[in-house]
Every structure is written in C-alpha cells, then in structure tokens.
Motif scaffolding. Structure first.
Motif, PDB file in Angstrom:
ATOM      1  N   UNK A  13       0.828  -1.204   0.000  1.00  0.00           N
ATOM      2  CA  UNK A  13       0.000   0.000   0.000  1.00  0.00           C
ATOM      3  C   UNK A  13       0.867   1.260   0.000  1.00  0.00           C
ATOM      4  N   UNK A  14       0.306   2.362  -0.491  1.00  0.00           N
ATOM      5  CA  UNK A  14       0.949   3.657  -0.282  1.00  0.00           C
ATOM      6  C   UNK A  14       1.034   3.915   1.215  1.00  0.00           C
ATOM      7  N   UNK A  15       2.020   4.719   1.634  1.00  0.00           N
ATOM      8  CA  UNK A  15       2.295   4.874   3.074  1.00  0.00           C
ATOM      9  C   UNK A  15       1.387   5.878   3.786  1.00  0.00           C
ATOM     10  N   UNK A  16       0.486   6.512   3.025  1.00  0.00           N
ATOM     11  CA  UNK A  16      -0.414   7.489   3.642  1.00  0.00           C
ATOM     12  C   UNK A  16      -1.855   7.022   3.540  1.00  0.00           C
ATOM     13  N   UNK A  17      -2.681   7.576   4.432  1.00  0.00           N
ATOM     14  CA  UNK A  17      -4.089   7.181   4.460  1.00  0.00           C
ATOM     15  C   UNK A  17      -4.959   8.426   4.609  1.00  0.00           C
ATOM     16  N   UNK A  18      -6.039   8.478   3.845  1.00  0.00           N
ATOM     17  CA  UNK A  18      -7.021   9.550   4.018  1.00  0.00           C
ATOM     18  C   UNK A  18      -8.285   8.921   4.590  1.00  0.00           C
ATOM     19  N   UNK A  19      -8.654   9.365   5.780  1.00  0.00           N
ATOM     20  CA  UNK A  19      -9.860   8.848   6.435  1.00  0.00           C
ATOM     21  C   UNK A  19     -11.059   9.518   5.753  1.00  0.00           C
ATOM     22  N   UNK A  20     -11.887   8.734   5.100  1.00  0.00           N
ATOM     23  CA  UNK A  20     -12.971   9.326   4.289  1.00  0.00           C
ATOM     24  C   UNK A  20     -14.130   9.860   5.133  1.00  0.00           C
ATOM     25  N   UNK A  21     -14.706   9.069   6.064  1.00  0.00           N
ATOM     26  CA  UNK A  21     -15.833   9.632   6.820  1.00  0.00           C
ATOM     27  C   UNK A  21     -15.429  10.737   7.790  1.00  0.00           C
ATOM     28  N   UNK A  22     -14.219  10.643   8.365  1.00  0.00           N
ATOM     29  CA  UNK A  22     -13.867  11.589   9.434  1.00  0.00           C
ATOM     30  C   UNK A  22     -13.041  12.791   8.988  1.00  0.00           C
ATOM     31  N   UNK A  47       0.218   7.710  -1.914  1.00  0.00           N
ATOM     32  CA  UNK A  47       1.676   7.607  -1.888  1.00  0.00           C
ATOM     33  C   UNK A  47       2.267   8.820  -1.187  1.00  0.00           C
ATOM     34  N   UNK A  48       3.282   8.602  -0.384  1.00  0.00           N
ATOM     35  CA  UNK A  48       4.031   9.721   0.192  1.00  0.00           C
ATOM     36  C   UNK A  48       4.839  10.369  -0.934  1.00  0.00           C
ATOM     37  N   UNK A  49       5.520  11.478  -0.615  1.00  0.00           N
ATOM     38  CA  UNK A  49       6.183  12.225  -1.697  1.00  0.00           C
ATOM     39  C   UNK A  49       7.319  11.428  -2.345  1.00  0.00           C
ATOM     40  N   UNK A  50       7.866  10.409  -1.651  1.00  0.00           N
ATOM     41  CA  UNK A  50       8.953   9.608  -2.223  1.00  0.00           C
ATOM     42  C   UNK A  50       8.436   8.304  -2.847  1.00  0.00           C
ATOM     43  N   UNK A  51       7.111   8.162  -2.925  1.00  0.00           N
ATOM     44  CA  UNK A  51       6.543   6.938  -3.492  1.00  0.00           C
ATOM     45  C   UNK A  51       5.893   7.219  -4.847  1.00  0.00           C
ATOM     46  N   UNK A  52       5.883   6.193  -5.687  1.00  0.00           N
ATOM     47  CA  UNK A  52       5.143   6.257  -6.942  1.00  0.00           C
ATOM     48  C   UNK A  52       4.886   4.833  -7.411  1.00  0.00           C
ATOM     49  N   UNK A 165      -7.030   5.940  -4.546  1.00  0.00           N
ATOM     50  CA  UNK A 165      -6.245   4.917  -3.855  1.00  0.00           C
ATOM     51  C   UNK A 165      -4.880   4.799  -4.493  1.00  0.00           C
ATOM     52  N   UNK A 166      -3.960   4.104  -3.843  1.00  0.00           N
ATOM     53  CA  UNK A 166      -2.632   3.902  -4.427  1.00  0.00           C
ATOM     54  C   UNK A 166      -2.002   2.670  -3.814  1.00  0.00           C
ATOM     55  N   UNK A 167      -1.541   1.788  -4.683  1.00  0.00           N
ATOM     56  CA  UNK A 167      -0.883   0.589  -4.184  1.00  0.00           C
ATOM     57  C   UNK A 167      -0.514  -0.340  -5.323  1.00  0.00           C
ATOM     58  N   UNK A 168       0.178  -1.400  -4.965  1.00  0.00           N
ATOM     59  CA  UNK A 168       0.654  -2.364  -5.967  1.00  0.00           C
ATOM     60  C   UNK A 168       0.414  -3.788  -5.480  1.00  0.00           C
TER      61      UNK A 168
END
Ligand code: HMG
Length: 445
Positions: A13-22, A47-52, A165-168
C-alpha cells in the motif's frame, strides 16, 4: 495438463491514508454515510512524496522475491500493468527491474519485459499473458512476475475523488502454483466505450454514473461468454467471487446482478418464487422499459431475501475487507479482492483446497473478463505471509491540509515539492530526475 497459476502474492500500500468519513467528508460538507454505507469505503491509500508506481511495485516484487528465495535468474518475464505510467516509451517494468537489480547485484537481461494497458483489466490481462507464455512452453522453467501498480488519483473536486487509492500487487505465475490454478476457460464482454479515459492527461475524464452501468453490462456479457465455454454457473459453485472493486458499493451491485443471473432456471429461483415470484422474462413484456422496470422490482425484492443475504455475506463480502481501507488501486484492485477473500478463509479456518473462485475483472473503455480459479495446496502458507494488516495500520493518517498538499505534489502540472510525511525504511524511494528526464530510484536501508 500442467497446472499454471498464482504461486505467490504480495500487496504494497501507499504509506499514507485519508480517512474518508472523518477527514474527507466533513471537509467536503458531505455525510460520512455516503462513504461508509453508500460507497462502502473507510479510507484511501496515498503515496508519500517519495513513493510512486515504481517504488510500490518494486517494493511488492522485492518482498515477494525475498520470501520465495528467488533471484533474477528465476524470472523469465516481468509484466507491469498500470494506467498511471509516466513514460510513453520506456515501460515501468524496466524501472522496477532496475530497482531490483540494484539490491540483488544480478540482472534480468534475459527476461522479457513489458507494460500492459487496458484500464483496470490490464492486471488480469498480464496474468493471462503469463499463463499463456508458460502453457506454450516458452518459459524455460522460469516464473513470470506480474506487477499491477497504480496511483488512482482524480482531479480535486471530481466525483471520483471519493474513490482514490494507491498501491501495488505483485504476483508470481508458475507451473504447479501454491495459491490458485487458473482455468483455461475465459469469458469476455468488450465494447468501445467512453466512460472513463485519460487522453494524454494524468487525471481521468469520467462519466461516473455511466461507468457504473457500463461495468455491469460488460460483466454480464463476460459471464454469459464464460458460461458458453465452461457451462452454466451456480452461486454454490464458488467459495468466493472477487470482482474488480473501484469501491465496495459497485460490487454490491455486481453481486446482485450476478446472483440473479446464476439462479435463473435453477431450484434456487423455484424456492424463492413463493416469496418474491419468478424472475421476469422478456417475452412476457410488450417493451424493454416495462421489462426493465419489472427486473428492477425483482432485484429489490431479491436483495432482501435470506438466501441472497447469506450468499452475499459468505461469497462477496469477504472480498471487500482490504478495499474498504484502501480505495481503488485500478489494475491491482481485483487482485486485492482475491487476497482479501483468501485472508478471510485463513482467518476463519476454511478448508479451501479444491474450492473454486470466480474472478470478475473489469477495465473502463471497456472490457470485463470472467475466469475461474481452483485453490491449491500451499495457499495457507502463502496467505499467512501477507503483512497487509501491519502496512495498513502503519500508514500516516492525513489531515485535510496534508491531503491537499500531497495531492498537489503528485500532480504533474504543479511544481509542488513537499517534505515526506513518513520515514522510508527498507524500501525503494524516488530519488529525483536523471539527465534525460528519467525518474531515479534508491533503496533506503
Ligand atoms: P457520487 O455522486 O459521488 O456519489 O458518485 P452518489 O451521490 O452517487 O453516492 C454514492 C452512493 O452512496 C449512492 O448509492 C448513494 O445513494 C449513497 P447507490 O444509489 O449507488 O446505491 N449515499 C448514501 N448512503 C448512505 N448514507 C448517506 C449517503 N449518501 C449517498 N448519507 C461515483 C459516485 C461512483 C459515480 C463517483 O465516485 C465516481 O465517479 N467514481 C469514479 C468512477 C468509478 O469508480 N466508476 C465505477 C465503475 S467503472 C470502474 O470500475 C473502472 C475504474 O476502476 C477505472 C478503470 O477501469 O481504469 C473506475
């Protein structure tokens, strides 16, 4: 006949998370219920700034290779499926291979590398390519590495922003696999559609509401095509049915449609007839509109029956657990759904060996594919090795302001530099630009 299928799976997963309901819903002035109940999402990965797409793909592939004790010589093919590529010529697989070569000190010079594009279905198409390559006997005993990697970002303010979303997902395809054997039979539903596209632009142009209808139409055609070669499907034939999951609410619609199709002319339909009547048949109606209204009415009643609810809870809902926490990973999404189902089986001591999965893949533009898989000995060990729970728990929880900045920093049209919000550890990171405009990477110990 040689069994060919998935021997190992890794999720990154990308290293960041956005909480959608909260976090997201209040900032947008929306009801949290739209996310948790309507779309079925709790959070999106970013993704954090160093991720892609390269770092996430390479990190998934690296963990997979380490776990399986593989070296580059064991891999004869690297296919990357993505719709987030940043280079129209040099495939992402070469960047990922380059990352891996740096840590292994060995090369993939004799591996065939490529990049597959057909929106989200490209991940499954890459699996198919690997399957065909092995079945054709061209693999020289070597495995194929398939990496489905995406940053599914939408323009800010677009309806699709809710489903980012972001991940592999990295998958190893081999003979005598340890997770699932893939079926030779496949069904397709394919048509020239303009529901979701990125004509040389980073963020998609989307007709969201229509994309939902196109998904369902193509999926139904693919199921019919699959049945034409594999015989009729029945809801009890499959332990789980992982679908492409842009958001779980989409799969709720696909599951109901699939169930209605599968129970037609079966004893299940007969048993339900007393409660909700039989399914409408086209020949009983004067026009399409009246028939479609009757179908909608039947589906509304069907979804409230115990038979359907039980089937959905056992067969579909377990495929959605990870997706609820990560959002849409485009090409990886259906493979996340499979992993989610297998993880559910492991956690609930379900004996899956010999049981079948029906995989419903989809890509906008548009094409659906249905194929079956049979779970094989060894799946438990492979699924136990997943560390997705730790990864999800370790993500940095974004404030809305941080979300805006990180979205900008990944926007190719903005020149926003941003300090990382997490500290990379034992992973590949983006390390700036090379002299020809190529992206550079570095493994951080
Ligand atoms: P929207 O306008 O943001 O949301 O669009 P909505 O108002 O339609 O609400 C969504 C659902 O939440 C609805 O449920 C609402 O009723 C419900 P539905 O009627 O559909 O069952 N809702 C609530 N429920 C409970 N409490 C509440 C509440 N409020 C609302 N308070 C849309 C949603 C999906 C269109 C949008 O997010 C979008 O455009 N997404 C991007 C496109 C997409 O994901 N399409 C899916 C099919 S195409 C696909 O899967 C391919 C794709 O992965 C790309 C590829 O292949 O490359 C996207």
């Amino acid at each position: 006949m040689t069994a060919v299928g998935i021997d190992a799976i890794e999720i990154r997963t990308g290293n960041l998370k956005l909480d959608l309901p909260n976090t997201f819903a209040p900032a947008k002035g929306e009801e949290p219920g739209k996310y948790t109940k309507g779309l079925g999402l709790n959070a999106s990965s970013f993704p954090d700034s160093y991720e892609d797409i390269v770092t996430m793909g390479a990190n998934a592939a690296h963990r997979l290779m380490e776990r399986k004790g593989l070296t580059p010589d064991d891999i004869g093919r690297i296919d990357v499926a993505t719709e987030s590529a940043f280079d129209n010529s040099k495939p992402v697989s070469t960047y990922i291979a380059g990352c891996l070569e740096d840590v292994y000190g060995e090369n993939f010079h004799h591996a065939n590398k490529g990049e597959r594009k057909f929106a989200c279905i490209a991940g499954t198409q890459s699996l198919d390519d690997a399957y065909n390559w092995i079945k054709a006997g061209r693999n020289r005993g070597r495995a194929a590495l398939v990496v489905a990697t995406d940053t599914a970002l939408y323009a800010r303010g677009d309806d699709g922003e809710a489903t980012q979303g972001a991940g592999a997902v990295a998958m190893l395809i081999t003979e005598d696999p340890s997770v699932v054997e893939m079926s030779t039979e496949q069904g397709y539903g394919s048509a020239d559609e303009t529901d979701f596209l990125k004509p040389n632009q980073q963020f998609p142009s989307v007709d969201g509401k229509r994309s939902v209808q196109v998904y369902l139409s193509r999926m139904r055609e693919a199921l019919e095509d699959f049945e034409s070669v594999a015989g009729d499907t029945h809801p009890d034939d499959y332990a789980y049915i992982p679908f492409h999951t842009p958001f779980p609410g989409m799969v709720r619609k696909a599951g109901l449609l699939g169930y209605r199709h599968m129970i037609r002319d079966t004893s299940v339909e007969d048993e339900l007839a007393e409660e909700i009547g039989r399914q409408p048949r086209r020949e009983a109606f004067d026009n399409d509109e009246a028939y479609e209204d009757a179908v909608l009415e039947y589906m509304d009643a069907l979804k409230e029956t115990d038979a359907y609810r039980e089937w959905y809870a056992n067969t579909i809902d377990p495929t959605l657990t990870i997706s609820r926490e990560v959002g849409n990973w485009y090409t990886g999404s259906v493979h996340v759904a499979r992993a989610s189902a297998l993880r559910h089986a492991l956690q609930n001591d379900v004996d899956l060996v010999g049981k079948r999965l029906l995989i419903g893949s989809y890509g906008s533009g548009a094409q659906a594919e249905i194929h079956a898989e049979t779970v094989v000995e060894g799946w438990e060990e492979e699924v136990r090795a997943l560390n997705v729970e730790e990864q999800l728990a370790d993500r940095h929880d974004l404030s809305y302001g941080e979300y805006e900045s990180i979205h900008d920093s990944h926007n190719h049209e903005k020149d926003t530099d941003m300090d990382a919000l997490t500290v990379p550890e034992e992973e590949f990171t983006f390390d700036g630009w090379g002299r020809m405009g190529e992206r550079k990477y570095r493994y951080v110990e």
